[in-house]
Design a protein around this motif. Structure first.
Motif, mmCIF file in Angstrom:
data_model
loop_
_atom_site.group_PDB
_atom_site.id
_atom_site.type_symbol
_atom_site.label_atom_id
_atom_site.label_comp_id
_atom_site.label_asym_id
_atom_site.label_seq_id
_atom_site.Cartn_x
_atom_site.Cartn_y
_atom_site.Cartn_z
ATOM 1 N N MET A 1 0.853 -1.168 0.000
ATOM 2 C CA MET A 1 0.000 0.000 0.000
ATOM 3 C C MET A 1 0.906 1.241 0.000
ATOM 4 N N ARG A 2 0.419 2.299 -0.591
ATOM 5 C CA ARG A 2 1.147 3.566 -0.667
ATOM 6 C C ARG A 2 0.342 4.677 -0.001
ATOM 7 N N HIS A 3 1.058 5.633 0.539
ATOM 8 C CA HIS A 3 0.434 6.839 1.082
ATOM 9 C C HIS A 3 0.655 7.940 0.057
ATOM 10 N N LEU A 4 -0.411 8.631 -0.330
ATOM 11 C CA LEU A 4 -0.317 9.726 -1.298
ATOM 12 C C LEU A 4 -0.617 11.039 -0.592
ATOM 13 N N TYR A 5 0.289 11.983 -0.770
ATOM 14 C CA TYR A 5 0.135 13.298 -0.153
ATOM 15 C C TYR A 5 0.163 14.359 -1.255
ATOM 16 N N PRO A 6 -0.951 15.102 -1.447
ATOM 17 C CA PRO A 6 -0.951 16.193 -2.430
ATOM 18 C C PRO A 6 -0.246 17.413 -1.830
ATOM 19 N N CYS A 7 0.894 17.755 -2.372
ATOM 20 C CA CYS A 7 1.719 18.817 -1.804
ATOM 21 C C CYS A 7 1.603 20.088 -2.642
ATOM 22 N N PRO A 8 1.092 21.162 -2.043
ATOM 23 C CA PRO A 8 0.977 22.414 -2.793
ATOM 24 C C PRO A 8 2.354 23.029 -3.041
ATOM 25 N N LEU A 9 2.483 23.708 -4.163
ATOM 26 C CA LEU A 9 3.699 24.456 -4.469
ATOM 27 C C LEU A 9 3.454 25.901 -4.056
ATOM 28 N N ARG A 10 4.383 26.446 -3.313
ATOM 29 C CA ARG A 10 4.257 27.821 -2.843
ATOM 30 C C ARG A 10 5.222 28.709 -3.623
ATOM 31 N N TRP A 11 4.832 29.930 -3.837
ATOM 32 C CA TRP A 11 5.692 30.856 -4.580
ATOM 33 C C TRP A 11 7.059 30.964 -3.907
ATOM 34 N N SER A 12 7.074 30.913 -2.591
ATOM 35 C CA SER A 12 8.331 31.035 -1.840
ATOM 36 C C SER A 12 9.239 29.807 -1.987
ATOM 37 N N ASP A 13 8.735 28.735 -2.589
ATOM 38 C CA ASP A 13 9.544 27.525 -2.798
ATOM 39 C C ASP A 13 10.544 27.690 -3.936
ATOM 40 N N MET A 14 10.337 28.716 -4.755
ATOM 41 C CA MET A 14 11.170 28.895 -5.946
ATOM 42 C C MET A 14 12.487 29.579 -5.595
ATOM 43 N N ASP A 15 13.517 29.222 -6.344
ATOM 44 C CA ASP A 15 14.800 29.899 -6.177
ATOM 45 C C ASP A 15 14.972 30.934 -7.291
ATOM 46 N N ALA A 16 16.123 31.535 -7.391
ATOM 47 C CA ALA A 16 16.375 32.596 -8.371
ATOM 48 C C ALA A 16 16.267 32.097 -9.808
ATOM 49 N N PHE A 17 16.342 30.799 -10.020
ATOM 50 C CA PHE A 17 16.262 30.234 -11.366
ATOM 51 C C PHE A 17 14.847 29.831 -11.748
ATOM 52 N N HIS B 1 12.838 27.518 -10.315
ATOM 53 C CA HIS B 1 12.369 26.167 -10.015
ATOM 54 C C HIS B 1 12.442 25.926 -8.504
ATOM 55 N N VAL B 2 11.801 24.836 -8.068
ATOM 56 C CA VAL B 2 11.782 24.522 -6.643
ATOM 57 C C VAL B 2 13.211 24.304 -6.165
ATOM 58 N N ASN B 3 13.575 25.002 -5.104
ATOM 59 C CA ASN B 3 14.909 24.895 -4.526
ATOM 60 C C ASN B 3 15.111 23.493 -3.963
ATOM 61 N N ASN B 4 16.326 22.976 -4.118
ATOM 62 C CA ASN B 4 16.598 21.609 -3.676
ATOM 63 C C ASN B 4 16.273 21.386 -2.201
ATOM 64 N N ALA B 5 16.537 22.351 -1.353
ATOM 65 C CA ALA B 5 16.261 22.192 0.077
ATOM 66 C C ALA B 5 14.765 22.142 0.367
#
Length: 144
Positions: free
Chosen positions: A1-17, A19-23
């Motif tokens: 069985m798998r657990h599925l979590y819908p994760c929202p993307l936040r504007w603050s997640d982006m880096d200067a390039f 895309h989502v920052n690795n951290a």
């Protein structure tokens, strides 16, 4: 069985390039893991999964860039390994067409009052076994 979590993307997640920052991906994994652990707690006064835990290790493969969009990504989570005093959780951060990240985390149950790790209980192991699924992700999985 798998657990599925819908994760929202936040504007603050982006880096200067743009895309989502690795951290930030580590935070996505944490959110999914916390959601998973909360859903595991059996209730009925059972102490299982009520205490804390600590992360002992992360291993991450970044596969594709993820750019901001209004739709969430899915963090798919399963248990890869159960031992006496830890569990290893596997993840994929993905959407319908693309896997952006594969990762694993070693989680250790922790007794914060005593200030030390503790063993998994028989009840916790039994619950975790329902999510034990490594065979489907052996190829290409982190740490396989």
């Amino acid at each position: 069985m798998r657990h599925l979590y819908p994760c929202p993307l936040r504007w603050s997640d982006m880096d200067a390039f743009g895309h989502v920052n690795n951290a930030v991906f580590v935070r996505y994994l944490e959110e999914a893991r916390i959601d998973f652990m909360r859903r595991l707690a059996p209730g009925d006064g059972s102490p299982s999964f009520k205490g804390g835990s600590v992360v002992a290790r992360h291993e991450i493969d970044y596969l594709r860039q993820l750019v901001h969009r209004p739709e969430p990504v899915t963090v798919e989570l399963w248990v890869r390994k159960i031992s006496a005093a830890s569990m290893t959780v596997g993840y994929e951060v993905k959407d319908e067409d693309t896997v952006y990240l594969r990762a694993s985390t070693v989680v250790v149950p922790f007794d914060f009052a005593a200030g030390r790790p503790r063993r998994l209980t028989a009840e916790e192991k039994a619950i975790l076994k329902e999510y034990l699924d490594d065979a489907a992700h052996q190829e290409g999985a982190v740490g396989a």
